[in-house]
Design a protein around this motif. Sequence first.
Motif, PDB file in Angstrom:
ATOM      1  N   VAL A 175       0.205  16.352  22.965  1.00  0.00           N
ATOM      2  CA  VAL A 175       1.289  16.328  21.987  1.00  0.00           C
ATOM      3  C   VAL A 175       0.771  16.910  20.674  1.00  0.00           C
ATOM      4  O   VAL A 175      -0.388  16.687  20.301  1.00  0.00           O
ATOM      5  CB  VAL A 175       1.836  14.904  21.765  1.00  0.00           C
ATOM      6  N   ALA A 176       1.642  17.674  20.014  1.00  0.00           N
ATOM      7  CA  ALA A 176       1.319  18.268  18.716  1.00  0.00           C
ATOM      8  C   ALA A 176       2.364  17.821  17.709  1.00  0.00           C
ATOM      9  O   ALA A 176       3.561  18.109  17.873  1.00  0.00           O
ATOM     10  CB  ALA A 176       1.280  19.790  18.815  1.00  0.00           C
ATOM     11  N   MET A 177       1.922  17.111  16.679  1.00  0.00           N
ATOM     12  CA  MET A 177       2.788  16.734  15.561  1.00  0.00           C
ATOM     13  C   MET A 177       2.650  17.818  14.499  1.00  0.00           C
ATOM     14  O   MET A 177       1.541  18.088  14.017  1.00  0.00           O
ATOM     15  CB  MET A 177       2.377  15.378  15.010  1.00  0.00           C
ATOM     16  N   GLU A 223       9.516  17.815  10.111  1.00  0.00           N
ATOM     17  CA  GLU A 223       8.512  17.425  11.092  1.00  0.00           C
ATOM     18  C   GLU A 223       9.010  17.725  12.504  1.00  0.00           C
ATOM     19  O   GLU A 223      10.147  17.424  12.860  1.00  0.00           O
ATOM     20  CB  GLU A 223       8.196  15.931  10.963  1.00  0.00           C
ATOM     21  N   PHE A 224       8.114  18.312  13.306  1.00  0.00           N
ATOM     22  CA  PHE A 224       8.448  18.717  14.664  1.00  0.00           C
ATOM     23  C   PHE A 224       7.421  18.125  15.625  1.00  0.00           C
ATOM     24  O   PHE A 224       6.268  17.885  15.250  1.00  0.00           O
ATOM     25  CB  PHE A 224       8.448  20.244  14.791  1.00  0.00           C
ATOM     26  N   LEU A 225       7.861  17.920  16.860  1.00  0.00           N
ATOM     27  CA  LEU A 225       6.955  17.436  17.900  1.00  0.00           C
ATOM     28  C   LEU A 225       6.998  18.413  19.062  1.00  0.00           C
ATOM     29  O   LEU A 225       8.072  18.788  19.540  1.00  0.00           O
ATOM     30  CB  LEU A 225       7.370  16.046  18.389  1.00  0.00           C
ATOM     31  N   ARG A 258       6.805  32.380   1.664  1.00  0.00           N
ATOM     32  CA  ARG A 258       6.020  32.312   2.890  1.00  0.00           C
ATOM     33  C   ARG A 258       5.868  30.841   3.268  1.00  0.00           C
ATOM     34  O   ARG A 258       5.828  29.970   2.394  1.00  0.00           O
ATOM     35  CB  ARG A 258       4.640  32.946   2.702  1.00  0.00           C
ATOM     36  N   ILE A 259       5.721  30.582   4.542  1.00  0.00           N
ATOM     37  CA  ILE A 259       5.568  29.197   4.987  1.00  0.00           C
ATOM     38  C   ILE A 259       4.326  29.056   5.844  1.00  0.00           C
ATOM     39  O   ILE A 259       3.830  30.031   6.423  1.00  0.00           O
ATOM     40  CB  ILE A 259       6.798  28.702   5.778  1.00  0.00           C
ATOM     41  N   ASN A 260       3.830  27.830   5.921  1.00  0.00           N
ATOM     42  CA  ASN A 260       2.730  27.487   6.806  1.00  0.00           C
ATOM     43  C   ASN A 260       2.924  26.043   7.233  1.00  0.00           C
ATOM     44  O   ASN A 260       3.854  25.370   6.774  1.00  0.00           O
ATOM     45  CB  ASN A 260       1.382  27.680   6.120  1.00  0.00           C
ATOM     46  N   PHE A 261       2.041  25.557   8.076  1.00  0.00           N
ATOM     47  CA  PHE A 261       2.215  24.197   8.592  1.00  0.00           C
ATOM     48  C   PHE A 261       0.866  23.566   8.872  1.00  0.00           C
ATOM     49  O   PHE A 261      -0.158  24.251   9.019  1.00  0.00           O
ATOM     50  CB  PHE A 261       3.059  24.209   9.868  1.00  0.00           C
ATOM     51  N   SER A 262       0.883  22.261   8.933  1.00  0.00           N
ATOM     52  CA  SER A 262      -0.259  21.479   9.401  1.00  0.00           C
ATOM     53  C   SER A 262       0.147  20.808  10.707  1.00  0.00           C
ATOM     54  O   SER A 262       1.336  20.560  10.946  1.00  0.00           O
ATOM     55  CB  SER A 262      -0.649  20.419   8.370  1.00  0.00           C
ATOM     56  N   ALA A 263      -0.840  20.503  11.546  1.00  0.00           N
ATOM     57  CA  ALA A 263      -0.529  19.898  12.846  1.00  0.00           C
ATOM     58  C   ALA A 263      -1.651  18.979  13.285  1.00  0.00           C
ATOM     59  O   ALA A 263      -2.813  19.153  12.904  1.00  0.00           O
ATOM     60  CB  ALA A 263      -0.279  20.979  13.896  1.00  0.00           C
ATOM     61  N   GLY A 264      -1.282  18.003  14.084  1.00  0.00           N
ATOM     62  CA  GLY A 264      -2.243  17.102  14.693  1.00  0.00           C
ATOM     63  C   GLY A 264      -2.071  17.103  16.195  1.00  0.00           C
ATOM     64  O   GLY A 264      -0.939  17.021  16.696  1.00  0.00           O
ATOM     65  N   ARG A 279       0.908   7.928  17.639  1.00  0.00           N
ATOM     66  CA  ARG A 279       0.055   7.425  16.557  1.00  0.00           C
ATOM     67  C   ARG A 279      -1.151   8.333  16.353  1.00  0.00           C
ATOM     68  O   ARG A 279      -1.469   8.708  15.207  1.00  0.00           O
ATOM     69  CB  ARG A 279      -0.404   6.002  16.871  1.00  0.00           C
ATOM     70  N   HIS A 280      -1.826   8.718  17.417  1.00  0.00           N
ATOM     71  CA  HIS A 280      -3.022   9.538  17.267  1.00  0.00           C
ATOM     72  C   HIS A 280      -2.681  10.962  16.822  1.00  0.00           C
ATOM     73  O   HIS A 280      -3.428  11.563  16.038  1.00  0.00           O
ATOM     74  CB  HIS A 280      -3.801   9.566  18.570  1.00  0.00           C
ATOM     75  N   ALA A 281      -1.559  11.514  17.329  1.00  0.00           N
ATOM     76  CA  ALA A 281      -1.151  12.849  16.866  1.00  0.00           C
ATOM     77  C   ALA A 281      -0.811  12.805  15.381  1.00  0.00           C
ATOM     78  O   ALA A 281      -1.140  13.734  14.624  1.00  0.00           O
ATOM     79  CB  ALA A 281       0.043  13.345  17.677  1.00  0.00           C
ATOM     80  N   ASP A 282      -0.193  11.715  14.932  1.00  0.00           N
ATOM     81  CA  ASP A 282       0.145  11.561  13.522  1.00  0.00           C
ATOM     82  C   ASP A 282      -1.121  11.402  12.679  1.00  0.00           C
ATOM     83  O   ASP A 282      -1.229  11.959  11.571  1.00  0.00           O
ATOM     84  CB  ASP A 282       1.058  10.351  13.352  1.00  0.00           C
ATOM     85  N   GLN A 283      -2.096  10.657  13.184  1.00  0.00           N
ATOM     86  CA  GLN A 283      -3.360  10.502  12.460  1.00  0.00           C
ATOM     87  C   GLN A 283      -4.085  11.842  12.331  1.00  0.00           C
ATOM     88  O   GLN A 283      -4.658  12.151  11.273  1.00  0.00           O
ATOM     89  CB  GLN A 283      -4.238   9.482  13.184  1.00  0.00           C
TER      90      GLN A 283
END
Length: 302
Positions: A175-177, A223-225, A258-264, A279-283
């Motif tokens: 999973v990618a948050m 926020e996207f999953l 311009r846009i960018n993103f962060s992910a877990g 929970r872990h993807a969010d962390q």
Amino acid sequence: MPQTGPACELTLEGFIASAPLGMCVLDAQGRFAQVSPALLQSLGYRPEQLLGQAFSRLLSHGMRAALVRRHRQLIEEGAALRGECVLRDGQGHARAMLIEACRLDDGADAPRVLAVLIDIGARKARERELLERNRVLARMAAADSLTGLYNRRRTLEVLQRLLRAANRYQRPLVVAMIDLDDFKTVNDRHGHAVGDEVLVTFARLLKALSRDSDCAGRIGGEEFLLVLPESDCDGASRLLDRLREACQSLRFSAPGLRINFSAGLYSRQPDDAISTLLRHADQALYAAKRQGRARHCIWPTD
């Protein structure tokens, strides 16, 4: 006193000729022996076009063998028939019909079949319309109204199903948050219309770069999953790198934006619950934010 006697007897032929229903009599070979005026009118045929002709000629090739077999069964065993068929009318159009048939044991030289046919085309059209409406409503209920991706509820439903299968068969799943960086600044500086444009454009890009087997959903404001079955964190990282690179080429109505993103990222471990994945993807996402954004982290992070 009511009349009795031969003058009041109604023969089968007379009944069919006066019946308001679509009816016909088929001989032992399945040929039309009699056709009611109502059936002729319904199908758009003249009597001479049907009488003596095989009933099967009005059926599509795919249905002929089955109906011929059932007709033979009616003649030999007397079992009743009830079902649906599609007949070709006088203009060559397909007509959905309900058919009920039984064997006639009326003293004729050979057994015959009496069939009642009711046009159910209008009912079928209503059923198709209702089915399509239900499909549209189901899509609407599952979709985020702005981006068209799955909404939060539907995304979590799909994640639960994919996780259950992955746990059962011990298959990989990641999973990618994903969270758009500085999205509040976009809204504050350029307005909510541009903010919506950013969300829609990013969602389309996310969907375009995902596999058909992946599940992409919008689960919050920006926020996207992304759920990737049969994938590991290396494969998911490569996808996010392609997504980040593609983001740099996006152009919006606001000049210079311009846009960018962060992910877990988090890879499923044996017997994980859905809450563990989220929970872990969010962390991992918040670790990426703390490290300066415009990057992704994998849980457990260093």
